[in-house]
Design a protein around this motif. Structure first.
Motif, PDB file in Angstrom:
ATOM      1  N   TYR A  62       7.415   8.674  -2.965  1.00  0.00           N
ATOM      2  CA  TYR A  62       6.255   9.489  -2.573  1.00  0.00           C
ATOM      3  C   TYR A  62       6.218   9.819  -1.073  1.00  0.00           C
ATOM      4  CZ  TYR A  62       4.512   8.146  -7.166  1.00  0.00           C
ATOM      5  OH  TYR A  62       4.369   7.966  -8.517  1.00  0.00           O
ATOM      6  N   LEU A 122      -9.350  14.319  -3.019  1.00  0.00           N
ATOM      7  CA  LEU A 122     -10.251  13.347  -2.389  1.00  0.00           C
ATOM      8  C   LEU A 122     -11.436  14.051  -1.737  1.00  0.00           C
ATOM      9  CD1 LEU A 122      -7.434  11.314  -0.544  1.00  0.00           C
ATOM     10  CD2 LEU A 122      -8.594  10.642  -2.666  1.00  0.00           C
ATOM     11  N   ALA A 163       2.526   7.084   1.066  1.00  0.00           N
ATOM     12  CA  ALA A 163       1.637   7.722   0.076  1.00  0.00           C
ATOM     13  C   ALA A 163       0.388   8.297   0.730  1.00  0.00           C
ATOM     14  CB  ALA A 163       1.272   6.728  -1.020  1.00  0.00           C
ATOM     15  N   LYS A 167      10.408   3.380  -3.223  1.00  0.00           N
ATOM     16  CA  LYS A 167       9.266   3.890  -3.997  1.00  0.00           C
ATOM     17  C   LYS A 167       8.406   4.878  -3.194  1.00  0.00           C
ATOM     18  CE  LYS A 167       5.686   3.012  -7.202  1.00  0.00           C
ATOM     19  NZ  LYS A 167       4.643   2.188  -7.715  1.00  0.00           N
ATOM     20  N   LEU A 214       3.342  11.800   0.411  1.00  0.00           N
ATOM     21  CA  LEU A 214       2.107  12.502   0.039  1.00  0.00           C
ATOM     22  C   LEU A 214       1.133  12.562   1.207  1.00  0.00           C
ATOM     23  CD1 LEU A 214       1.488  10.785  -3.428  1.00  0.00           C
ATOM     24  CD2 LEU A 214       2.736  12.916  -2.943  1.00  0.00           C
ATOM     25  N   GLY A 219      -4.908  16.627   7.400  1.00  0.00           N
ATOM     26  CA  GLY A 219      -5.496  16.500   8.739  1.00  0.00           C
ATOM     27  C   GLY A 219      -4.505  16.258   9.854  1.00  0.00           C
ATOM     28  N   ILE A 220      -3.225  16.109   9.512  1.00  0.00           N
ATOM     29  CA  ILE A 220      -2.246  15.919  10.599  1.00  0.00           C
ATOM     30  C   ILE A 220      -1.090  16.928  10.445  1.00  0.00           C
ATOM     31  CG2 ILE A 220      -2.837  13.570  11.304  1.00  0.00           C
ATOM     32  CD1 ILE A 220      -0.608  12.489   9.505  1.00  0.00           C
ATOM     33  N   ALA A 225       0.835  -1.210   0.000  1.00  0.00           N
ATOM     34  CA  ALA A 225       0.000   0.000   0.000  1.00  0.00           C
ATOM     35  C   ALA A 225       0.867   1.258   0.000  1.00  0.00           C
ATOM     36  CB  ALA A 225      -0.921  -0.006   1.209  1.00  0.00           C
ATOM     37  N   LEU A 226       2.083   1.136  -0.540  1.00  0.00           N
ATOM     38  CA  LEU A 226       3.020   2.274  -0.577  1.00  0.00           C
ATOM     39  C   LEU A 226       3.131   2.953   0.796  1.00  0.00           C
ATOM     40  CD1 LEU A 226       2.214   3.919  -4.042  1.00  0.00           C
ATOM     41  CD2 LEU A 226       3.881   2.161  -3.501  1.00  0.00           C
ATOM     42  N   ASP A 270      -4.258   5.970   4.953  1.00  0.00           N
ATOM     43  CA  ASP A 270      -4.850   4.843   4.224  1.00  0.00           C
ATOM     44  C   ASP A 270      -6.280   5.199   3.805  1.00  0.00           C
ATOM     45  OD1 ASP A 270      -6.153   2.420   3.501  1.00  0.00           O
ATOM     46  OD2 ASP A 270      -4.530   1.326   4.488  1.00  0.00           O
ATOM     47  N   ILE A 271      -6.449   5.383   2.511  1.00  0.00           N
ATOM     48  CA  ILE A 271      -7.745   5.839   1.996  1.00  0.00           C
ATOM     49  C   ILE A 271      -8.809   4.761   2.213  1.00  0.00           C
ATOM     50  CG2 ILE A 271      -8.970   6.671  -0.065  1.00  0.00           C
ATOM     51  CD1 ILE A 271      -6.147   7.699  -1.040  1.00  0.00           C
ATOM     52  N   LYS A 272      -8.403   3.488   2.120  1.00  0.00           N
ATOM     53  CA  LYS A 272      -9.387   2.408   2.358  1.00  0.00           C
ATOM     54  C   LYS A 272      -9.919   2.476   3.775  1.00  0.00           C
ATOM     55  CE  LYS A 272      -7.618  -0.977  -0.866  1.00  0.00           C
ATOM     56  NZ  LYS A 272      -6.277  -1.554  -0.930  1.00  0.00           N
ATOM     57  N   PHE A 300      -9.287  11.205  14.969  1.00  0.00           N
ATOM     58  CA  PHE A 300      -8.540  10.339  14.056  1.00  0.00           C
ATOM     59  C   PHE A 300      -7.063  10.715  13.937  1.00  0.00           C
ATOM     60  CE2 PHE A 300      -7.785   8.459   9.754  1.00  0.00           C
ATOM     61  CZ  PHE A 300      -8.051   7.154  10.121  1.00  0.00           C
ATOM     62  N   MET A 334     -10.089   5.060   5.702  1.00  0.00           N
ATOM     63  CA  MET A 334     -10.817   6.304   6.000  1.00  0.00           C
ATOM     64  C   MET A 334     -12.134   6.435   5.271  1.00  0.00           C
ATOM     65  SD  MET A 334      -8.130   9.474   5.876  1.00  0.00           S
ATOM     66  CE  MET A 334      -7.545   9.031   4.259  1.00  0.00           C
TER      67      MET A 334
HETATM   68  C1  HXC Z   1      -4.426   3.319   0.600  1.00  0.00           C
HETATM   69  C2  HXC Z   1      -2.925   3.298  -1.161  1.00  0.00           C
HETATM   70  C3  HXC Z   1      -2.626   4.661  -0.940  1.00  0.00           C
HETATM   71  C4  HXC Z   1      -3.297   5.329   0.132  1.00  0.00           C
HETATM   72  C5  HXC Z   1      -1.457   3.960  -2.619  1.00  0.00           C
HETATM   73  N1  HXC Z   1      -2.186   2.913  -2.190  1.00  0.00           N
HETATM   74  N2  HXC Z   1      -1.709   5.037  -1.876  1.00  0.00           N
HETATM   75  N3  HXC Z   1      -3.816   2.645  -0.396  1.00  0.00           N
HETATM   76  N4  HXC Z   1      -4.180   4.618   0.866  1.00  0.00           N
HETATM   77  N5  HXC Z   1      -3.042   6.616   0.441  1.00  0.00           N
HETATM   78  C6  HXC Z   1      -2.189   1.559  -2.748  1.00  0.00           C
HETATM   79  C7  HXC Z   1      -2.962   1.508  -4.064  1.00  0.00           C
HETATM   80  O1  HXC Z   1      -4.348   1.428  -3.814  1.00  0.00           O
HETATM   81  C8  HXC Z   1      -2.397   0.257  -4.678  1.00  0.00           C
HETATM   82  O2  HXC Z   1      -2.983  -0.862  -4.071  1.00  0.00           O
HETATM   83  C9  HXC Z   1      -0.924   0.290  -4.233  1.00  0.00           C
HETATM   84  O3  HXC Z   1      -0.882   1.159  -3.077  1.00  0.00           O
HETATM   85  C10 HXC Z   1       0.002   0.851  -5.268  1.00  0.00           C
HETATM   86  O4  HXC Z   1      -0.491   2.109  -5.676  1.00  0.00           O
HETATM   87  P1  HXC Z   1      -0.753   2.508  -7.202  1.00  0.00           P
HETATM   88  O5  HXC Z   1      -1.716   3.640  -7.189  1.00  0.00           O
HETATM   89  O6  HXC Z   1      -1.106   1.319  -8.011  1.00  0.00           O
HETATM   90  O7  HXC Z   1       0.709   3.010  -7.609  1.00  0.00           O
HETATM   91  P2  HXC Z   1       1.096   4.115  -8.681  1.00  0.00           P
HETATM   92  O8  HXC Z   1       0.248   3.954  -9.925  1.00  0.00           O
HETATM   93  O9  HXC Z   1       2.576   4.039  -8.810  1.00  0.00           O
HETATM   94  O10 HXC Z   1       0.690   5.516  -8.052  1.00  0.00           O
HETATM   95  C11 HXC Z   1       1.335   5.973  -6.882  1.00  0.00           C
HETATM   96  C12 HXC Z   1       0.548   7.171  -6.250  1.00  0.00           C
HETATM   97  C13 HXC Z   1      -0.930   6.765  -6.060  1.00  0.00           C
HETATM   98  C14 HXC Z   1       0.648   8.391  -7.194  1.00  0.00           C
HETATM   99  C15 HXC Z   1       1.254   7.496  -4.955  1.00  0.00           C
HETATM  100  O11 HXC Z   1      -0.959   5.513  -5.345  1.00  0.00           O
HETATM  101  C16 HXC Z   1      -1.719   7.750  -5.272  1.00  0.00           C
HETATM  102  O12 HXC Z   1      -2.122   8.787  -5.779  1.00  0.00           O
HETATM  103  N6  HXC Z   1      -1.995   7.440  -3.999  1.00  0.00           N
HETATM  104  C17 HXC Z   1      -2.849   8.251  -3.141  1.00  0.00           C
HETATM  105  C18 HXC Z   1      -2.123   9.481  -2.701  1.00  0.00           C
HETATM  106  C19 HXC Z   1      -3.003  10.345  -1.826  1.00  0.00           C
HETATM  107  O13 HXC Z   1      -4.078  10.828  -2.244  1.00  0.00           O
HETATM  108  N7  HXC Z   1      -2.605  10.572  -0.561  1.00  0.00           N
HETATM  109  C20 HXC Z   1      -3.342  11.355   0.399  1.00  0.00           C
HETATM  110  C21 HXC Z   1      -4.232  10.463   1.211  1.00  0.00           C
HETATM  111  S1  HXC Z   1      -5.274  11.367   2.323  1.00  0.00           S
HETATM  112  P3  HXC Z   1      -3.645  -2.040  -4.943  1.00  0.00           P
HETATM  113  O14 HXC Z   1      -4.239  -2.938  -3.914  1.00  0.00           O
HETATM  114  O15 HXC Z   1      -4.614  -1.387  -5.862  1.00  0.00           O
HETATM  115  O16 HXC Z   1      -2.457  -2.623  -5.664  1.00  0.00           O
HETATM  116  C22 HXC Z   1      -4.275  11.779   3.592  1.00  0.00           C
HETATM  117  C23 HXC Z   1      -4.923  12.558   4.713  1.00  0.00           C
HETATM  118  C24 HXC Z   1      -3.988  12.799   5.856  1.00  0.00           C
HETATM  119  O17 HXC Z   1      -3.124  11.473   3.626  1.00  0.00           O
HETATM  120  C25 HXC Z   1      -4.737  13.209   7.110  1.00  0.00           C
HETATM  121  C26 HXC Z   1      -4.953  12.078   8.061  1.00  0.00           C
HETATM  122  C27 HXC Z   1      -5.822  12.352   9.227  1.00  0.00           C
END
Ligand code: HXC
Length: 258
Positions: free
Chosen positions: A105, A135, A63, A59, A107, A140-141, A24-25, A66-68, A83, A70
Motif C-alpha cells: 500500500y 474519511l 498506508a 505489505k 495510500l 493534504g501533502i 500501523a502499516l 496516521d488517522i488516529k 500539519f 489526526m
Molecule cells: C493509522 C492505520 C492506517 C492509517 C492502517 N492502519 N492504516 N493506522 N492510520 N492510515 C492500522 C490499522 O488501524 C490496523 O491497526 C493496522 O494498521 C493494520 O491495518 P488493517 O486495516 O487491519 O489491514 P488490512 O485489513 O490489510 O487493510 C489495509 C488497508 C487499510 C486497506 C491499507 O488499513 C486502510 O484502508 N487504511 C487506511 C488507508 C487510508 O485511508 N489512508 C489515508 C489516510 S489520510 P490495528 O491496531 O487495528 O491492528 C491521509 C491524509 C494525508 O493520508 C494528508 C496529511 C496531511
C-alpha cells in the motif's frame, strides 16, 4: 542519531531509509515524518551518500497519514501547526536523487510521499491511492497537485473522487512509476538503479534533477533557458572534461564532483 520509526542504513554510497511502523502499516505520524526529514537532511549533507532510497515493508510503503493522530484535531490545530508541512517541505527539498521503492500500500500521505521522490520503482503488489475522500477530507501533502502531474487529470480526478486504488500495472501504464518488478526483486532493482546514479557526477545529477523538476514549475521557454544555463555551466566542471575524455579514450570515467 537513534530513530524509532525509521531505519537508516548507509551502504557504500547509497543511503536506504526504511519506514518502520509495522503495526500501523507505516502510517505517517509526526514522529515518523520528523525523523524522516532529519534522516533525509543528514543523508543529503553526508558527502559519502550519492543516492537515497526510501522504502517500506512488503505489505506497505505507507498506508497514509496516521488517522488516529489526526482524528481529534481541530481546524485551529491543523492550521496553526501547519500539519506535516515542515517535514514534507524537507523531504521535497532534498538535492540528491531519491528513489521510492514501493511494495504494497502507498495510500494517501504514503502515495504523496512516494510522489515527492524523484521516481518510483514499484513491486507487482504495489497499490496506489488517494482514499482521503472516504474519511471526509482530501489529500493534504501534495496529492491533488502531484498526482495530475504524473498521471493527468482524468485518472487523478478518478482516484481523488472515488478513492479507488491503482495497481502496479496501471501505475506504470499511467506514468506514476518508472519500473515494476516482482516483489522479491524490489530492493535489488532499487539498489541497482541507485548504484548507477551513484557512479555519475553529483554535479550533473543535481543539475538534471533541478532541470526536470523545473519543467513542472514554469513555461517551456523559461524551462529551456534554465536547462541551457545549467548545461552551459557544467562545462566549467572537471567532471565534464573527464566524462567526455573518457568517452573518446574508450574508458570508464572517474567522476570527482569537481
Ligand atoms: C493509522 C492505520 C492506517 C492509517 C492502517 N492502519 N492504516 N493506522 N492510520 N492510515 C492500522 C490499522 O488501524 C490496523 O491497526 C493496522 O494498521 C493494520 O491495518 P488493517 O486495516 O487491519 O489491514 P488490512 O485489513 O490489510 O487493510 C489495509 C488497508 C487499510 C486497506 C491499507 O488499513 C486502510 O484502508 N487504511 C487506511 C488507508 C487510508 O485511508 N489512508 C489515508 C489516510 S489520510 P490495528 O491496531 O487495528 O491492528 C491521509 C491524509 C494525508 O493520508 C494528508 C496529511 C496531511
Amino acid at each position: 542519531m537513534a530513530y524509532e520509526t525509521i531505519i537508516v542504513e548507509v551502504d557504500d554510497d547509497v543511503a536506504t531509509i526504511t519506514l518502520n511502523r509495522p503495526d500501523a502499516l507505516n502510517a505517517l505520524n509526526s514522529q515518523l515524518l520528523g525523523e524522516l526529514a532529519q534522516a533525509l537532511t543528514e543523508a543529503d549533507a553526508n558527502d559519502k551518500v550519492r543516492c537515497i532510497i526510501l522504502t517500506g515493508s512488503a505489505k506497505a510503503f505507507a498506508a497514509g497519514a496516521d488517522i488516529k493522530e489526526m482524528s481529534e484535531k481541530s481546524f485551529v490545530e491543523m492550521f496553526l501547526g501547519d500539519f506535516f508541512e515542515p517535514a514534507t517541505e524537507a523531504v521535497a527539498k532534498v538535492r540528491k536523487p531519491v528513489i521510492a521503492a514501493v511494495s504494497g500500500y502507498a495510500l494517501g500521505g504514503g502515495c504523496e510521499l512516494a510522489m515527492m521522490c524523484d521516481f518510483i520503482i514499484a513491486s507487482e503488489t504495489a497499490k496506489f491511492g488517494q482514499p482521503e475522500i472516504n474519511l471526509g477530507v482530501i489529500a493534504g501533502i501534495g496529492g491533488t497537485q502531484r498526482l495530475p502531474r504524473y498521471v493527468g487529470k482524468a485518472k487523478a480526478m478518478d482516484m481523488h473522487l472515488t478513492g479507488r486504488f491503482m495497481d502496479a500495472e496501471e501505475a506504470e501504464r499511467s506514468g506514476l512509476v518508472s519500473r515494476v518488478v516482482p516483489v522479491k526483486q524490489l530492493m535489488e532493482e532499487a539498489q541497482s538503479a541507485a548504484a548507477k546514479i551513484a557512479e555519475k557526477s553529483m554535479l550533473a545529477s543535481i543539475a538534471a534533477k533541478q532541470a526536470v523538476n523545473r519543467a513542472f514549475e514554469t513555461t517551456l521557454d523559461e524551462g529551456l533557458l534554465f536547462e541551457r544555463r545549467l548545461f552551459h555551466s557544467l562545462f566549467a566542471t572537471e567532471d565534464q572534461k573527464e566524462g567526455m575524455s573518457a568517452f573518446l579514450e574508450k574508458r570508464t570515467p572517474q567522476f570527482r564532483d569537481r
